[in-house]
Design a protein around this motif. Structure first.
Motif, PDB file in Angstrom:
ATOM      1  N   VAL A 173       0.866  -1.174   0.000  1.00 51.68           N
ATOM      2  CA  VAL A 173       0.000   0.000   0.000  1.00 51.68           C
ATOM      3  C   VAL A 173       0.904   1.225   0.000  1.00 51.68           C
ATOM      4  N   VAL A 174       0.768   2.060  -1.017  1.00 52.45           N
ATOM      5  CA  VAL A 174       1.617   3.242  -1.162  1.00 52.45           C
ATOM      6  C   VAL A 174       0.795   4.488  -0.833  1.00 52.45           C
ATOM      7  N   PHE A 175       1.217   5.201   0.222  1.00 48.46           N
ATOM      8  CA  PHE A 175       0.597   6.464   0.613  1.00 48.46           C
ATOM      9  C   PHE A 175       1.521   7.602   0.172  1.00 48.46           C
ATOM     10  N   THR A 176       0.992   8.530  -0.615  1.00 50.26           N
ATOM     11  CA  THR A 176       1.785   9.676  -1.069  1.00 50.26           C
ATOM     12  C   THR A 176       1.082  10.962  -0.656  1.00 50.26           C
ATOM     13  N   HIS A 177       1.756  11.794   0.137  1.00 56.06           N
ATOM     14  CA  HIS A 177       1.169  13.052   0.612  1.00 56.06           C
ATOM     15  C   HIS A 177       1.408  14.138  -0.433  1.00 56.06           C
ATOM     16  N   GLN A 178       0.304  14.697  -0.946  1.00 56.70           N
ATOM     17  CA  GLN A 178       0.396  15.692  -2.012  1.00 56.70           C
ATOM     18  C   GLN A 178       0.865  17.062  -1.512  1.00 56.70           C
ATOM     19  N   GLY A 179       0.701  17.312  -0.225  1.00 60.25           N
ATOM     20  CA  GLY A 179       0.975  18.641   0.303  1.00 60.25           C
ATOM     21  C   GLY A 179       2.432  19.046   0.320  1.00 60.25           C
ATOM     22  N   PHE A 180       3.343  18.082   0.197  1.00 64.62           N
ATOM     23  CA  PHE A 180       4.766  18.428   0.200  1.00 64.62           C
ATOM     24  C   PHE A 180       5.211  19.037  -1.124  1.00 64.62           C
ATOM     25  N   THR A 181       4.465  18.766  -2.187  1.00 68.65           N
ATOM     26  CA  THR A 181       4.806  19.338  -3.492  1.00 68.65           C
ATOM     27  C   THR A 181       3.862  20.461  -3.900  1.00 68.65           C
ATOM     28  N   THR A 182       2.609  20.418  -3.387  1.00 69.19           N
ATOM     29  CA  THR A 182       1.623  21.450  -3.707  1.00 69.19           C
ATOM     30  C   THR A 182       0.987  21.936  -2.412  1.00 69.19           C
ATOM     31  N   ALA A 183       1.301  23.151  -2.003  1.00 70.42           N
ATOM     32  CA  ALA A 183       0.873  23.648  -0.697  1.00 70.42           C
ATOM     33  C   ALA A 183      -0.641  23.637  -0.532  1.00 70.42           C
ATOM     34  N   SER A 184      -1.374  23.867  -1.620  1.00 71.40           N
ATOM     35  CA  SER A 184      -2.832  23.919  -1.526  1.00 71.40           C
ATOM     36  C   SER A 184      -3.453  22.544  -1.303  1.00 71.40           C
ATOM     37  N   GLU A 185      -2.689  21.473  -1.482  1.00 66.40           N
ATOM     38  CA  GLU A 185      -3.187  20.119  -1.259  1.00 66.40           C
ATOM     39  C   GLU A 185      -2.695  19.606   0.091  1.00 66.40           C
ATOM     40  N   HIS A 186      -2.900  20.418   1.109  1.00 69.77           N
ATOM     41  CA  HIS A 186      -2.407  20.152   2.455  1.00 69.77           C
ATOM     42  C   HIS A 186      -3.121  19.009   3.150  1.00 69.77           C
ATOM     43  N   SER A 187      -4.282  18.617   2.634  1.00 71.05           N
ATOM     44  CA  SER A 187      -5.097  17.595   3.296  1.00 71.05           C
ATOM     45  C   SER A 187      -5.433  16.454   2.354  1.00 71.05           C
ATOM     46  N   SER A 188      -4.446  16.046   1.572  1.00 65.10           N
ATOM     47  CA  SER A 188      -4.673  15.004   0.559  1.00 65.10           C
ATOM     48  C   SER A 188      -3.568  13.950   0.580  1.00 65.10           C
ATOM     49  N   LEU A 189      -3.989  12.700   0.483  1.00 63.99           N
ATOM     50  CA  LEU A 189      -3.082  11.595   0.195  1.00 63.99           C
ATOM     51  C   LEU A 189      -3.545  10.919  -1.084  1.00 63.99           C
ATOM     52  N   LYS A 246     -10.851  33.908   0.182  1.00 63.72           N
ATOM     53  CA  LYS A 246      -9.533  33.406   0.570  1.00 63.72           C
ATOM     54  C   LYS A 246      -9.662  32.032   1.226  1.00 63.72           C
ATOM     55  N   PRO A 247      -8.610  31.192   1.103  1.00 59.02           N
ATOM     56  CA  PRO A 247      -8.638  29.889   1.785  1.00 59.02           C
ATOM     57  C   PRO A 247      -8.639  30.065   3.300  1.00 59.02           C
ATOM     58  N   THR A 248      -9.062  29.043   3.997  1.00 54.19           N
ATOM     59  CA  THR A 248      -9.002  29.076   5.456  1.00 54.19           C
ATOM     60  C   THR A 248      -7.541  28.969   5.908  1.00 54.19           C
ATOM     61  N   ASP A 249      -7.346  28.977   7.221  1.00 57.15           N
ATOM     62  CA  ASP A 249      -5.985  28.880   7.765  1.00 57.15           C
ATOM     63  C   ASP A 249      -5.441  27.457   7.767  1.00 57.15           C
ATOM     64  N   ARG A 250      -6.170  26.517   7.211  1.00 57.54           N
ATOM     65  CA  ARG A 250      -5.717  25.124   7.226  1.00 57.54           C
ATOM     66  C   ARG A 250      -4.500  24.957   6.311  1.00 57.54           C
ATOM     67  N   THR A 251      -3.432  24.404   6.864  1.00 56.99           N
ATOM     68  CA  THR A 251      -2.198  24.162   6.124  1.00 56.99           C
ATOM     69  C   THR A 251      -1.700  22.757   6.465  1.00 56.99           C
ATOM     70  N   ILE A 252      -0.575  22.386   5.889  1.00 55.18           N
ATOM     71  CA  ILE A 252      -0.008  21.063   6.116  1.00 55.18           C
ATOM     72  C   ILE A 252       0.490  20.892   7.550  1.00 55.18           C
ATOM     73  N   THR A 253       0.689  21.984   8.262  1.00 53.13           N
ATOM     74  CA  THR A 253       1.187  21.899   9.644  1.00 53.13           C
ATOM     75  C   THR A 253       0.063  21.826  10.675  1.00 53.13           C
ATOM     76  N   LYS A 254      -1.185  21.948  10.230  1.00 51.78           N
ATOM     77  CA  LYS A 254      -2.305  21.946  11.161  1.00 51.78           C
ATOM     78  C   LYS A 254      -2.637  20.521  11.642  1.00 51.78           C
ATOM     79  N   PRO A 255      -3.262  20.393  12.816  1.00 52.05           N
ATOM     80  CA  PRO A 255      -3.547  19.073  13.382  1.00 52.05           C
ATOM     81  C   PRO A 255      -4.581  18.285  12.585  1.00 52.05           C
ATOM     82  N   VAL A 256      -4.481  16.975  12.715  1.00 50.99           N
ATOM     83  CA  VAL A 256      -5.510  16.054  12.246  1.00 50.99           C
ATOM     84  C   VAL A 256      -5.717  14.994  13.326  1.00 50.99           C
TER      85      VAL A 256
END
Length: 360
Positions: free
Chosen positions: A79-95, A131-141
Protein backbone atom coordinates in the motif's frame (compact mmCIF):
# COMPACT_ATOMS: atom_id res chain seq x y z
CA UNK A 1 -8.56 -9.60 21.41
CA UNK A 2 -5.75 -11.41 19.74
CA UNK A 3 -5.87 -10.08 16.21
CA UNK A 4 -6.27 -6.29 16.22
CA UNK A 5 -5.04 -3.06 17.79
CA UNK A 6 -7.01 0.18 18.05
CA UNK A 7 -5.27 3.56 18.00
CA UNK A 8 -6.41 7.16 18.51
CA UNK A 9 -3.91 9.98 17.96
CA UNK A 10 -3.71 13.70 17.31
CA UNK A 11 -0.94 14.46 14.86
CA UNK A 12 -0.45 16.96 12.02
CA UNK A 13 -1.10 16.63 8.35
CA UNK A 14 2.61 16.66 7.51
CA UNK A 15 3.33 14.07 10.22
CA UNK A 16 0.46 11.75 9.32
CA UNK A 17 2.62 9.24 7.44
CA UNK A 18 5.24 9.31 10.21
CA UNK A 19 2.46 8.58 12.69
CA UNK A 20 1.06 5.74 10.57
CA UNK A 21 4.51 4.20 10.34
CA UNK A 22 5.23 4.54 14.06
CA UNK A 23 1.87 3.32 15.32
CA UNK A 24 1.71 0.31 13.01
CA UNK A 25 5.31 -0.86 13.29
CA UNK A 26 5.52 -0.53 17.09
CA UNK A 27 2.89 -3.28 17.40
CA UNK A 28 4.87 -6.44 18.08
CA UNK A 29 1.96 -8.64 19.12
CA UNK A 30 -1.71 -7.72 19.10
CA UNK A 31 -3.36 -7.46 22.55
CA UNK A 32 -4.71 -10.75 23.84
CA UNK A 33 -6.21 -12.28 26.97
CA UNK A 34 -4.26 -15.33 28.12
CA UNK A 35 -6.79 -16.22 30.83
CA UNK A 36 -9.42 -16.61 28.10
CA UNK A 37 -7.17 -19.08 26.31
CA UNK A 38 -5.90 -16.65 23.68
CA UNK A 39 -2.35 -16.72 22.37
CA UNK A 40 -0.50 -13.71 20.94
CA UNK A 41 -0.73 -12.93 17.23
CA UNK A 42 2.35 -11.27 15.74
CA UNK A 43 2.00 -8.10 13.69
CA UNK A 44 3.12 -8.79 10.10
CA UNK A 45 2.98 -5.23 8.69
CA UNK A 46 6.41 -3.91 7.67
CA UNK A 47 7.73 -0.77 5.99
CA UNK A 48 8.81 -1.62 2.46
CA UNK A 49 9.94 1.90 1.51
CA UNK A 50 9.79 5.51 2.65
CA UNK A 51 10.66 8.81 1.02
CA UNK A 52 11.47 11.77 3.28
CA UNK A 53 10.86 15.41 2.44
CA UNK A 54 14.24 17.12 2.69
CA UNK A 55 12.87 20.46 3.87
CA UNK A 56 10.77 19.18 6.79
CA UNK A 57 12.35 15.80 7.49
CA UNK A 58 8.86 14.22 7.41
CA UNK A 59 7.80 11.19 5.37
CA UNK A 60 6.09 12.22 2.14
CA UNK A 61 5.71 8.73 0.68
CA UNK A 62 5.23 5.55 2.69
CA UNK A 63 4.97 2.00 1.34
CA UNK A 64 3.64 -0.61 3.74
CA UNK A 65 3.77 -4.32 3.04
CA UNK A 66 0.77 -6.27 4.24
CA UNK A 67 0.35 -10.02 4.48
CA UNK A 68 -3.20 -11.31 4.15
CA UNK A 69 -3.77 -14.81 5.49
CA UNK A 70 -7.04 -16.62 4.96
CA UNK A 71 -7.01 -20.23 6.02
CA UNK A 72 -3.61 -21.65 5.10
CA UNK A 73 -3.06 -19.29 2.15
CA UNK A 74 -1.20 -15.99 2.31
CA UNK A 75 -0.81 -13.06 -0.06
CA UNK A 76 1.58 -10.14 0.18
CA UNK A 77 0.61 -6.71 -1.11
CA UNK A 78 1.91 -3.15 -0.90
CA UNK A 79 0.00 0.00 0.00
CA UNK A 80 1.62 3.24 -1.16
CA UNK A 81 0.60 6.46 0.61
CA UNK A 82 1.78 9.68 -1.07
CA UNK A 83 1.17 13.05 0.61
CA UNK A 84 0.40 15.69 -2.01
CA UNK A 85 0.97 18.64 0.30
CA UNK A 86 4.77 18.43 0.20
CA UNK A 87 4.81 19.34 -3.49
CA UNK A 88 1.62 21.45 -3.71
CA UNK A 89 0.87 23.65 -0.70
CA UNK A 90 -2.83 23.92 -1.53
CA UNK A 91 -3.19 20.12 -1.26
CA UNK A 92 -2.41 20.15 2.46
CA UNK A 93 -5.10 17.60 3.30
CA UNK A 94 -4.67 15.00 0.56
CA UNK A 95 -3.08 11.60 0.20
CA UNK A 96 -2.94 9.36 -2.83
CA UNK A 97 -3.47 5.71 -1.89
CA UNK A 98 -2.50 2.91 -4.25
CA UNK A 99 -2.45 -0.88 -3.96
CA UNK A 100 0.43 -2.64 -5.70
CA UNK A 101 1.44 -6.29 -6.02
CA UNK A 102 4.25 -8.41 -7.39
CA UNK A 103 7.35 -6.29 -6.72
CA UNK A 104 10.31 -7.25 -8.96
CA UNK A 105 13.61 -6.10 -7.50
CA UNK A 106 15.50 -6.66 -10.76
CA UNK A 107 13.05 -4.73 -12.94
CA UNK A 108 12.32 -2.19 -10.17
CA UNK A 109 8.63 -2.43 -10.94
CA UNK A 110 5.37 -4.08 -9.88
CA UNK A 111 3.40 -6.70 -11.77
CA UNK A 112 0.10 -4.99 -10.88
CA UNK A 113 -0.78 -1.46 -9.76
CA UNK A 114 -4.28 -0.25 -8.99
CA UNK A 115 -5.67 3.08 -10.10
CA UNK A 116 -4.45 5.79 -7.65
CA UNK A 117 -7.17 6.84 -5.20
CA UNK A 118 -7.65 10.30 -3.72
CA UNK A 119 -8.02 10.45 0.09
CA UNK A 120 -8.96 13.83 1.65
CA UNK A 121 -9.91 15.09 5.12
CA UNK A 122 -10.70 18.74 4.27
CA UNK A 123 -12.25 20.76 1.47
CA UNK A 124 -9.10 22.42 0.19
CA UNK A 125 -11.08 24.61 -2.23
CA UNK A 126 -13.27 26.14 0.50
CA UNK A 127 -12.99 29.94 0.63
CA UNK A 128 -13.91 32.56 3.22
CA UNK A 129 -14.26 36.02 1.72
CA UNK A 130 -12.48 34.79 -1.39
CA UNK A 131 -9.53 33.41 0.57
CA UNK A 132 -8.64 29.89 1.79
CA UNK A 133 -9.00 29.08 5.46
CA UNK A 134 -5.99 28.88 7.77
CA UNK A 135 -5.72 25.12 7.23
CA UNK A 136 -2.20 24.16 6.12
CA UNK A 137 -0.01 21.06 6.12
CA UNK A 138 1.19 21.90 9.64
CA UNK A 139 -2.31 21.95 11.16
CA UNK A 140 -3.55 19.07 13.38
CA UNK A 141 -5.51 16.05 12.25
CA UNK A 142 -7.26 13.35 14.27
CA UNK A 143 -6.45 9.71 13.50
CA UNK A 144 -8.63 6.74 14.51
CA UNK A 145 -7.36 3.37 13.33
CA UNK A 146 -7.98 -0.35 13.70
CA UNK A 147 -4.99 -2.42 12.58
CA UNK A 148 -5.26 -6.08 11.60
CA UNK A 149 -2.74 -8.11 9.63
CA UNK A 150 -5.26 -8.56 6.84
CA UNK A 151 -6.27 -4.92 6.58
CA UNK A 152 -6.20 -1.33 7.85
CA UNK A 153 -9.41 0.59 8.65
CA UNK A 154 -9.05 4.22 9.65
CA UNK A 155 -10.72 7.60 9.82
CA UNK A 156 -8.80 10.87 9.45
CA UNK A 157 -10.47 14.11 10.54
CA UNK A 158 -9.21 17.61 9.83
CA UNK A 159 -9.08 19.71 13.00
CA UNK A 160 -12.46 21.49 13.32
CA UNK A 161 -10.81 24.22 15.40
CA UNK A 162 -9.17 25.62 12.25
CA UNK A 163 -12.55 26.13 10.56
CA UNK A 164 -15.94 24.55 11.15
CA UNK A 165 -16.97 24.29 7.50
CA UNK A 166 -13.98 22.94 5.57
CA UNK A 167 -12.99 19.90 7.66
CA UNK A 168 -14.17 16.39 6.82
CA UNK A 169 -14.36 12.99 8.52
CA UNK A 170 -12.84 10.64 5.96
CA UNK A 171 -12.86 6.83 5.95
CA UNK A 172 -10.21 4.53 4.45
CA UNK A 173 -10.17 0.74 4.21
CA UNK A 174 -7.33 -1.18 2.57
CA UNK A 175 -6.63 -4.90 2.64
CA UNK A 176 -8.65 -8.10 2.67
CA UNK A 177 -12.34 -8.60 3.17
CA UNK A 178 -13.60 -11.16 5.66
CA UNK A 179 -14.76 -13.97 3.34
CA UNK A 180 -17.83 -16.13 3.78
CA UNK A 181 -17.60 -19.66 5.13
CA UNK A 182 -17.56 -21.18 1.67
CA UNK A 183 -15.05 -18.93 -0.12
CA UNK A 184 -12.07 -19.30 2.17
CA UNK A 185 -10.00 -19.83 -0.98
CA UNK A 186 -10.64 -16.21 -2.05
CA UNK A 187 -7.16 -14.91 -1.28
CA UNK A 188 -5.27 -13.93 -4.41
CA UNK A 189 -7.86 -11.38 -5.55
CA UNK A 190 -9.16 -10.39 -2.13
CA UNK A 191 -7.49 -7.02 -1.60
CA UNK A 192 -9.79 -4.00 -1.47
CA UNK A 193 -9.27 -0.26 -1.11
CA UNK A 194 -11.72 2.61 -0.79
CA UNK A 195 -11.20 6.15 0.49
CA UNK A 196 -13.26 9.26 1.16
CA UNK A 197 -12.59 12.43 -0.82
CA UNK A 198 -14.01 15.87 -1.55
CA UNK A 199 -12.94 16.32 -5.16
CA UNK A 200 -15.09 14.56 -7.74
CA UNK A 201 -13.47 11.27 -8.73
CA UNK A 202 -12.38 10.92 -12.38
CA UNK A 203 -14.67 9.59 -15.07
CA UNK A 204 -11.89 8.19 -17.25
CA UNK A 205 -8.84 6.29 -16.02
CA UNK A 206 -5.39 7.84 -15.85
CA UNK A 207 -2.90 6.67 -18.47
CA UNK A 208 -1.52 3.29 -17.53
CA UNK A 209 -4.40 2.45 -15.17
CA UNK A 210 -7.21 1.61 -17.57
CA UNK A 211 -8.66 -1.76 -16.56
CA UNK A 212 -11.70 -1.55 -18.77
CA UNK A 213 -15.17 -0.08 -18.66
CA UNK A 214 -15.63 -0.90 -14.96
CA UNK A 215 -12.32 0.37 -13.63
CA UNK A 216 -12.78 1.45 -10.01
CA UNK A 217 -11.48 4.83 -8.91
CA UNK A 218 -11.93 3.84 -5.27
CA UNK A 219 -14.05 6.69 -3.90
CA UNK A 220 -17.67 5.98 -4.77
CA UNK A 221 -16.98 2.30 -5.40
CA UNK A 222 -14.83 -0.36 -3.78
CA UNK A 223 -11.68 -1.21 -5.74
CA UNK A 224 -11.00 -4.96 -5.53
CA UNK A 225 -7.73 -6.48 -6.74
CA UNK A 226 -9.48 -8.93 -9.03
CA UNK A 227 -12.73 -10.70 -9.76
CA UNK A 228 -13.36 -14.46 -9.69
CA UNK A 229 -12.28 -14.64 -13.33
CA UNK A 230 -9.16 -12.53 -12.72
CA UNK A 231 -10.20 -9.11 -14.07
CA UNK A 232 -8.15 -6.52 -12.19
CA UNK A 233 -9.27 -3.50 -10.15
CA UNK A 234 -12.98 -3.57 -10.92
CA UNK A 235 -15.86 -1.72 -9.28
CA UNK A 236 -17.52 -3.45 -6.34
CA UNK A 237 -20.39 -2.09 -4.25
CA UNK A 238 -21.57 -2.13 -0.63
CA UNK A 239 -24.69 -3.93 0.61
CA UNK A 240 -26.14 -3.92 4.11
CA UNK A 241 -29.40 -4.32 5.97
CA UNK A 242 -31.14 -0.95 6.18
CA UNK A 243 -34.50 0.75 6.16
CA UNK A 244 -35.57 2.51 2.97
CA UNK A 245 -33.47 5.56 2.02
CA UNK A 246 -34.74 9.03 2.84
CA UNK A 247 -37.11 10.83 0.51
CA UNK A 248 -35.21 12.21 -2.46
CA UNK A 249 -32.56 9.48 -2.27
CA UNK A 250 -34.78 6.49 -3.02
CA UNK A 251 -36.13 4.82 -6.14
CA UNK A 252 -38.87 6.80 -7.89
CA UNK A 253 -41.62 4.50 -9.11
CA UNK A 254 -43.65 5.60 -12.13
CA UNK A 255 -46.94 4.99 -10.30
CA UNK A 256 -46.35 5.46 -6.57
CA UNK A 257 -43.59 8.06 -6.85
CA UNK A 258 -40.74 8.44 -4.36
CA UNK A 259 -40.37 5.24 -2.33
CA UNK A 260 -38.25 6.92 0.36
CA UNK A 261 -38.89 6.81 4.09
CA UNK A 262 -39.34 10.07 5.99
CA UNK A 263 -37.62 9.70 9.38
CA UNK A 264 -38.22 11.74 12.50
CA UNK A 265 -34.73 13.25 13.00
CA UNK A 266 -34.61 13.20 16.81
CA UNK A 267 -36.63 10.07 17.48
CA UNK A 268 -35.51 7.50 14.97
CA UNK A 269 -32.81 4.89 15.43
CA UNK A 270 -32.78 2.97 18.69
CA UNK A 271 -35.79 0.65 18.75
CA UNK A 272 -38.59 1.75 21.08
CA UNK A 273 -39.13 -1.94 21.88
CA UNK A 274 -35.57 -3.23 22.36
CA UNK A 275 -33.73 0.05 23.07
CA UNK A 276 -31.03 -1.22 20.73
CA UNK A 277 -29.52 0.39 17.63
CA UNK A 278 -29.58 -1.56 14.41
CA UNK A 279 -26.11 -2.41 13.13
CA UNK A 280 -25.30 -4.25 9.94
CA UNK A 281 -22.25 -5.90 8.40
CA UNK A 282 -21.10 -4.16 5.24
CA UNK A 283 -21.08 -6.77 2.49
CA UNK A 284 -19.19 -6.36 -0.78
CA UNK A 285 -20.91 -7.17 -4.06
CA UNK A 286 -19.80 -7.42 -7.67
CA UNK A 287 -22.37 -6.86 -10.41
CA UNK A 288 -21.66 -10.27 -11.96
CA UNK A 289 -19.89 -12.35 -9.28
CA UNK A 290 -22.42 -11.42 -6.60
CA UNK A 291 -21.72 -11.30 -2.85
CA UNK A 292 -18.05 -11.77 -1.95
CA UNK A 293 -17.48 -11.02 1.73
CA UNK A 294 -17.68 -8.17 4.21
CA UNK A 295 -15.56 -5.38 5.62
CA UNK A 296 -13.69 -6.85 8.58
CA UNK A 297 -14.82 -5.41 11.95
CA UNK A 298 -16.55 -2.43 10.30
CA UNK A 299 -20.33 -2.02 10.42
CA UNK A 300 -22.99 0.26 8.95
CA UNK A 301 -25.02 2.47 11.30
CA UNK A 302 -27.82 4.90 10.49
CA UNK A 303 -26.77 8.53 11.05
CA UNK A 304 -30.05 9.41 12.74
CA UNK A 305 -30.03 10.27 16.44
CA UNK A 306 -26.38 9.33 17.03
CA UNK A 307 -23.28 11.49 17.43
CA UNK A 308 -19.83 11.28 15.89
CA UNK A 309 -17.49 9.29 18.20
CA UNK A 310 -20.32 7.64 20.12
CA UNK A 311 -19.56 4.11 21.34
CA UNK A 312 -21.82 1.16 20.53
CA UNK A 313 -21.72 -1.99 22.65
CA UNK A 314 -22.60 -5.33 21.08
CA UNK A 315 -23.36 -8.32 23.32
CA UNK A 316 -21.78 -11.55 22.06
CA UNK A 317 -23.71 -14.78 22.68
CA UNK A 318 -21.93 -17.40 24.74
CA UNK A 319 -19.92 -20.04 22.85
CA UNK A 320 -19.71 -17.90 19.70
CA UNK A 321 -17.01 -19.53 17.60
CA UNK A 322 -13.72 -17.62 17.64
CA UNK A 323 -14.89 -15.09 20.25
CA UNK A 324 -13.97 -15.64 23.89
CA UNK A 325 -15.22 -12.18 24.89
CA UNK A 326 -18.66 -11.06 26.09
CA UNK A 327 -18.91 -7.64 24.41
CA UNK A 328 -17.55 -5.73 21.44
CA UNK A 329 -17.24 -1.94 21.55
CA UNK A 330 -17.44 -0.04 18.27
CA UNK A 331 -16.54 3.63 17.68
CA UNK A 332 -19.03 5.43 15.46
CA UNK A 333 -17.90 7.90 12.78
CA UNK A 334 -20.16 10.31 10.94
CA UNK A 335 -18.03 10.21 7.78
CA UNK A 336 -19.07 13.08 5.55
CA UNK A 337 -16.82 13.37 2.51
CA UNK A 338 -18.67 14.22 -0.67
CA UNK A 339 -17.15 11.18 -2.38
CA UNK A 340 -17.50 7.90 -0.46
CA UNK A 341 -18.63 4.35 -1.14
CA UNK A 342 -22.02 4.88 0.54
CA UNK A 343 -22.99 7.02 -2.47
CA UNK A 344 -23.48 3.79 -4.44
CA UNK A 345 -25.30 1.98 -1.66
CA UNK A 346 -28.96 1.38 -0.85
CA UNK A 347 -28.88 4.19 1.73
CA UNK A 348 -26.46 7.10 1.62
CA UNK A 349 -27.51 8.18 5.13
CA UNK A 350 -25.34 5.54 6.79
CA UNK A 351 -22.33 6.04 9.01
CA UNK A 352 -19.52 3.64 9.86
CA UNK A 353 -18.44 2.08 13.14
CA UNK A 354 -15.05 0.43 13.68
CA UNK A 355 -14.19 -2.13 16.34
CA UNK A 356 -12.42 -0.41 19.23
CA UNK A 357 -12.19 -3.01 22.00
CA UNK A 358 -13.55 -6.28 23.32
CA UNK A 359 -14.62 -6.95 26.91
CA UNK A 360 -14.34 -10.32 28.68
Amino acid sequence: MANFAYIEKITTSQELLDTLKTEITTITNYPHNATAGETPTANTWVVAKEVVDTASGKIKELTLEGTSKIGATTKKFHVVFTHQGFTTASEHSSLTVQVKEGWNETKNSYANEGHPINFEWANEAFLVGGKPTDRTITKPVYLYMNVMNNRLALVVVGDPAVHFDDYRKSFLYVGALKPFQYNQDDVSGNIMVTAGAVKVEPTTPMAGFDFGQYTSFGNNTLQMFQTKSGIKFQKHYPAFITQAPTTGKAFVDTQIGDTGLLLEPQGFNASSWTRKYHLSPIYVVHAYDGYRGQLDSCIAVSKNNILHLDELIVDIPEKTEGKAWKQEVYRYFDHNTEQNFMNRSANVKMGIAILKEVRY
